[in-house]
Every structure is written in C-alpha cells, then in structure tokens.
Motif scaffolding. Structure first.
Motif, PDB file in Angstrom:
ATOM      1  N   VAL A 137       0.829  -1.207   0.000  1.00 57.14           N
ATOM      2  CA  VAL A 137       0.000   0.000   0.000  1.00 57.14           C
ATOM      3  C   VAL A 137       0.863   1.256   0.000  1.00 57.14           C
ATOM      4  N   MET A 138       2.067   1.167   0.583  1.00 56.94           N
ATOM      5  CA  MET A 138       2.951   2.334   0.576  1.00 56.94           C
ATOM      6  C   MET A 138       3.522   2.584  -0.816  1.00 56.94           C
ATOM      7  N   ILE A 139       4.012   1.533  -1.453  1.00 60.23           N
ATOM      8  CA  ILE A 139       4.633   1.701  -2.765  1.00 60.23           C
ATOM      9  C   ILE A 139       3.582   1.979  -3.833  1.00 60.23           C
ATOM     10  N   ALA A 140       2.514   1.174  -3.856  1.00 58.53           N
ATOM     11  CA  ALA A 140       1.481   1.330  -4.888  1.00 58.53           C
ATOM     12  C   ALA A 140       0.783   2.678  -4.779  1.00 58.53           C
ATOM     13  N   GLY A 141       0.484   3.093  -3.557  1.00 62.53           N
ATOM     14  CA  GLY A 141      -0.197   4.368  -3.372  1.00 62.53           C
ATOM     15  C   GLY A 141       0.661   5.551  -3.762  1.00 62.53           C
ATOM     16  N   LEU A 142       1.948   5.484  -3.451  1.00 65.98           N
ATOM     17  CA  LEU A 142       2.836   6.596  -3.761  1.00 65.98           C
ATOM     18  C   LEU A 142       3.241   6.608  -5.235  1.00 65.98           C
ATOM     19  N   LEU A 143       3.170   5.450  -5.906  1.00 69.16           N
ATOM     20  CA  LEU A 143       3.423   5.425  -7.348  1.00 69.16           C
ATOM     21  C   LEU A 143       2.331   6.156  -8.106  1.00 69.16           C
ATOM     22  N   TYR A 144       1.111   6.146  -7.526  1.00 69.24           N
ATOM     23  CA  TYR A 144       0.008   6.812  -8.210  1.00 69.24           C
ATOM     24  C   TYR A 144       0.144   8.316  -8.003  1.00 69.24           C
ATOM     25  N   TRP A 145       0.948   8.929  -8.869  1.00 74.12           N
ATOM     26  CA  TRP A 145       1.221  10.366  -8.830  1.00 74.12           C
ATOM     27  C   TRP A 145      -0.052  11.133  -9.180  1.00 74.12           C
ATOM     28  N   ASN A 146      -0.286  12.222  -8.459  1.00 74.33           N
ATOM     29  CA  ASN A 146      -1.495  13.017  -8.648  1.00 74.33           C
ATOM     30  C   ASN A 146      -1.458  13.741  -9.993  1.00 74.33           C
ATOM     31  N   THR A 147      -2.408  13.418 -10.864  1.00 71.86           N
ATOM     32  CA  THR A 147      -2.453  14.013 -12.207  1.00 71.86           C
ATOM     33  C   THR A 147      -3.331  15.261 -12.274  1.00 71.86           C
ATOM     34  N   ASP A 148      -3.874  15.706 -11.143  1.00 70.95           N
ATOM     35  CA  ASP A 148      -4.760  16.872 -11.160  1.00 70.95           C
ATOM     36  C   ASP A 148      -4.074  18.091 -11.753  1.00 70.95           C
ATOM     37  N   ARG A 149      -2.819  18.325 -11.367  1.00 74.31           N
ATOM     38  CA  ARG A 149      -2.093  19.495 -11.851  1.00 74.31           C
ATOM     39  C   ARG A 149      -1.938  19.437 -13.369  1.00 74.31           C
ATOM     40  N   LEU A 150      -1.617  18.254 -13.898  1.00 71.70           N
ATOM     41  CA  LEU A 150      -1.445  18.080 -15.334  1.00 71.70           C
ATOM     42  C   LEU A 150      -2.744  18.367 -16.080  1.00 71.70           C
ATOM     43  N   ILE A 151      -3.836  17.756 -15.650  1.00 70.46           N
ATOM     44  CA  ILE A 151      -5.116  17.923 -16.332  1.00 70.46           C
ATOM     45  C   ILE A 151      -5.591  19.367 -16.239  1.00 70.46           C
ATOM     46  N   ASN A 152      -5.447  19.964 -15.065  1.00 70.71           N
ATOM     47  CA  ASN A 152      -5.896  21.345 -14.884  1.00 70.71           C
ATOM     48  C   ASN A 152      -5.031  22.336 -15.660  1.00 70.71           C
ATOM     49  N   ASP A 153      -3.736  22.044 -15.815  1.00 67.89           N
ATOM     50  CA  ASP A 153      -2.869  22.919 -16.609  1.00 67.89           C
ATOM     51  C   ASP A 153      -3.343  22.969 -18.053  1.00 67.89           C
ATOM     52  N   VAL A 154      -3.689  21.801 -18.599  1.00 66.21           N
ATOM     53  CA  VAL A 154      -4.178  21.766 -19.985  1.00 66.21           C
ATOM     54  C   VAL A 154      -5.522  22.485 -20.077  1.00 66.21           C
ATOM     55  N   GLY A 155      -6.411  22.195 -19.129  1.00 70.59           N
ATOM     56  CA  GLY A 155      -7.732  22.828 -19.139  1.00 70.59           C
ATOM     57  C   GLY A 155      -7.655  24.332 -19.027  1.00 70.59           C
ATOM     58  N   GLU A 156      -6.761  24.842 -18.182  1.00 70.61           N
ATOM     59  CA  GLU A 156      -6.610  26.290 -18.007  1.00 70.61           C
ATOM     60  C   GLU A 156      -6.027  26.931 -19.260  1.00 70.61           C
ATOM     61  N   ALA A 157      -5.077  26.227 -19.902  1.00 68.22           N
ATOM     62  CA  ALA A 157      -4.490  26.761 -21.132  1.00 68.22           C
ATOM     63  C   ALA A 157      -5.526  26.857 -22.241  1.00 68.22           C
ATOM     64  N   VAL A 158      -6.433  25.883 -22.281  1.00 63.92           N
ATOM     65  CA  VAL A 158      -7.501  25.917 -23.280  1.00 63.92           C
ATOM     66  C   VAL A 158      -8.497  27.027 -22.953  1.00 63.92           C
ATOM     67  N   ARG A 159      -8.846  27.161 -21.676  1.00 64.17           N
ATOM     68  CA  ARG A 159      -9.845  28.145 -21.261  1.00 64.17           C
ATOM     69  C   ARG A 159      -9.379  29.569 -21.512  1.00 64.17           C
ATOM     70  N   THR A 160      -8.105  29.845 -21.218  1.00 62.62           N
ATOM     71  CA  THR A 160      -7.588  31.205 -21.350  1.00 62.62           C
ATOM     72  C   THR A 160      -7.070  31.507 -22.753  1.00 62.62           C
ATOM     73  N   GLY A 161      -6.867  30.468 -23.551  1.00 59.48           N
ATOM     74  CA  GLY A 161      -6.319  30.672 -24.888  1.00 59.48           C
ATOM     75  C   GLY A 161      -4.808  30.665 -24.937  1.00 59.48           C
ATOM     76  N   ASP A 162      -4.160  30.429 -23.787  1.00 63.50           N
ATOM     77  CA  ASP A 162      -2.694  30.414 -23.771  1.00 63.50           C
ATOM     78  C   ASP A 162      -2.127  29.262 -24.591  1.00 63.50           C
ATOM     79  N   ILE A 163      -2.964  28.282 -24.877  1.00 57.32           N
ATOM     80  CA  ILE A 163      -2.513  27.138 -25.654  1.00 57.32           C
ATOM     81  C   ILE A 163      -2.023  27.567 -27.032  1.00 57.32           C
ATOM     82  N   THR A 164      -2.534  28.717 -27.532  1.00 56.63           N
ATOM     83  CA  THR A 164      -2.140  29.185 -28.870  1.00 56.63           C
ATOM     84  C   THR A 164      -0.664  29.556 -28.940  1.00 56.63           C
TER      85      THR A 164
END
Length: 264
Positions: A64-91
C-alpha cells in the motif's frame, strides 16, 4: 536546439515548487496521514491472521505504501491543460518550434521529481522507521522494479495528458481529474491489489494499461511475479505505452486542427 529546451521546462517546474513551502509541508503531512490510515485499515482487515490470500500483513503494508505513492497526482497536469484551453494560452505553443505534449512531459517530470524527493521520500522514511517496510524480494526484482517504476510514471502521464486534451472538445477540464481518479482507484490496484479481486475481474484489469501504474511495479518489488512473467508483462506494458503515446500524438494533431478552426 528544440530538445535542449525541454530540460529547462523541467528545471523551472522544480524550482517553482520551492516557492510554496507551506504547501509542500501540507502535502507531506497529508500524504503521511493517508499512509497511516491505509496501514490501519489493512491491519484491521487482517485481524491477527498471518496470511490472507497468499499475502502477509508486512507485504500489504509495503504494497500500500509503494502502490499508493506510485500513483502520482495528475490533477495538476489535467488542470494545466484545461486552463491553457480556457484562457487561450494554448495558442502560444502553436507559434513555438516545440511539441506541446513533450513540453508537458518535461514540465510535469520536474513536478514529479520534486514530489518524490520532498514528499514521497520523507513519508517512506518515517513509515519505514516506525512501522517497517519489506526490502525487494530479490536482486532481480529490485533491478526490474526500476524500469517498471519509469514505465509506471510514463503510463500515468500519458493517461493524464489524454484526459487533459479532452478539454479541447469539452472546453473545460472540470471533473476530468475525478473521472481519471475513479478509474484508477479500481483499475490500477493502488488501493486493493488485483490478487484480492475476483478472478474474472483481475483477469480483465490485469491486461488494461492502468495496472502498470501501481499494481505491476509493486508486485514485481514483492516478488509476486517470476522472471518470465516479469519480462512478459514489461513487454505488454511497453506495447500499451506505445499505443497510448501514438493515440496522444494523434489526439494532439486533431486538437491543433480544432483550435485553428475555432480561432478562424
């Protein structure tokens, strides 16, 4: 020249995290609380029994220690893409001689290294000294756990990036991170190992890419797979990564076309 720019993305992401020390301490403390909560749950589940379905309590605590810590939180990644699309910075990335998925990979590799050094490592040390963690099952399993660890992160990054790019069609990343978390909670084995699941379910999940994020790297570490099976599942994992990487490249090409059309 292009390739030389990507390490700068990783370094910048790593250094940016140093500016938020209170957030780092809060993340480490939260990870520690969650870890001890899972340890308490599995200790109660064993209820004094030595072995349950071929697994011992020390194995489950290590799992549970290794498996749980391997599951890196992807919230920052998904939200970075979503914010770039929302603001238009993706261009901006359409004007640069850089690959947007590759820049995401470099940036979030920097975040991942920071999290491993500043959050994961201290938590593992505290749990190891206070509760105890098992060493790798053998030298072979210790050596193979390293490429499986790299494969785990690349697989999770690709899955997160695919979810993030859906924001081009949904025009928001809202709830996409919860969608991925819901799937990963069951299918990755981060919470419950596949060997505790019904045979038909573990048989299905064991061949889906999510299992390479948490289950297989940890199972290899604990020696649950012999050498032939280890190489077989590593090959399958590489095939999944290549397929998902190709799909990510195709989805980005479609997203770029959609962005140009919407922008006139």
């Amino acid at each position: 020249m292009r390739a030389g720019a990507y390490p700068a993305f990783a370094l910048t992401a790593f250094q940016s995290r140093l500016a938020y020390r209170n957030q780092v301490w809060a993340s480490a403390f939260g990870e520690l609380v969650i870890s001890f909560a899972f340890i308490a749950i599995w200790t109660a589940a064993f209820a004094g029994q030595v072995v349950v379905d071929g697994a011992t309590l020390p194995e489950m605590i290590t799992y549970v220690m290794i498996a749980g810590l391997l599951y890196w939180n992807t919230d920052r990644l998904i939200n970075d893409v979503g914010e770039a699309v929302r603001t238009g910075d993706i261009t901006i990335f359409l004007l640069k001689p850089l690959s947007y998925p590759a820049s995401l990979l470099a940036t979030h590799f920097g975040h991942y290294v920071f999290d491993q050094l500043v959050v994961t490592l201290p938590v593992l040390l505290i749990v190891g000294f206070s509760v105890g963690l098992l060493p790798p099952a053998s030298l072979f399993h210790a050596l193979m756990a390293l490429p499986f660890w790299a494969l785990s992160w690349l697989m999770l990054f690709t899955l997160g990036a695919l979810c993030g790019l859906l924001a081009f069609w949904l025009l928001t990343a809202f709830a996409l991170e919860w969608f991925l978390k819901g799937i990963m909670a069951l299918a990755s084995g981060a919470i419950v190992p596949l060997w505790f699941m019904p045979g038909w379910l573990s048989g299905i999940l064991g061949y889906l890419p999510f299992a390479w994020v948490s289950y297989y790297p940890t199972a290899i570490y604990l020696g649950k797979l012999d050498p032939p099976a280890t190489f077989l599942y590593f090959g399958i994992g590489l095939a999944w990564l290549a397929a998902l990487g190709g799909f990510l490249a195709w989805l980005w090409s479609r997203a770029r076309h959609r962005l140009i059309v919407q922008g006139g």
